[in-house]
Design an enzyme around this catalytic site. Sequence first.
Site, PDB file in Angstrom:
ATOM      1  CG  ASP A  29      -0.975   5.494   0.152  1.00 24.64           C
ATOM      2  OD1 ASP A  29      -1.229   6.455   0.906  1.00 24.64           O
ATOM      3  OD2 ASP A  29      -1.189   5.517  -1.071  1.00 24.64           O
TER       4      ASP A  29
ATOM      5  CG  ASP B 101      -6.676   7.857  -1.353  1.00 24.99           C
ATOM      6  OD1 ASP B 101      -7.761   7.325  -1.065  1.00 24.99           O
ATOM      7  OD2 ASP B 101      -6.278   8.916  -0.845  1.00 24.99           O
TER       8      ASP B 101
END
Length: 188
Positions: free
Chosen positions: A40, A42
Amino acid sequence: SRRLRPASRCRWRLNTRERFHMTRDIPPRRIPMPRAIFLDRDGVMNRATVREGRSYAPSRLQEFELLPGVEAAITALRDASFRIIVVTNQPDVGKGVQRREVVEAMHDQLRRRLAIDEIKVCYHTDQDRCACRKPKPGMLLEAARTWRLELSQCVMIGDRWRDIEAGKAAGCQTILVRGGDVTGPQAP
């Protein structure tokens, strides 16, 4: 004195049946499927903005900052023969809050600094009901087809329940990093 022919010339003089007999005793080699780390973006790779206890994507390019240790970790994973694939939801683009060009500029920065194989992005919101938005595994499945990955040998690393659910749905191993938002309708 008799002259020896090079082995490569002799091989081609054999007929098909003889070539088959020469090679049939060699066991077939299993070609390993590539492994990948799905990351992922952020909160895992870059610093997320925290407001009211929830993490959000940076809204400006100037706010986009890699977390300490990310560069070294990516290098170590590449050295261990893992593909590095970023899978990220960016619904603020779909909501009209963020410009796609800003998100792409952030991704260009990631590509320049890190040895990343691919960045997959979902710009949809939950209301769009697309197959790519995590927790659905669409981005991971698409990457697996593109890179011919064995998903059971892959790992999804995320900081939210959506990341973990997407990884599980795709058949990956999962790692939840601390500090993310683990609350949600299907929190692990």
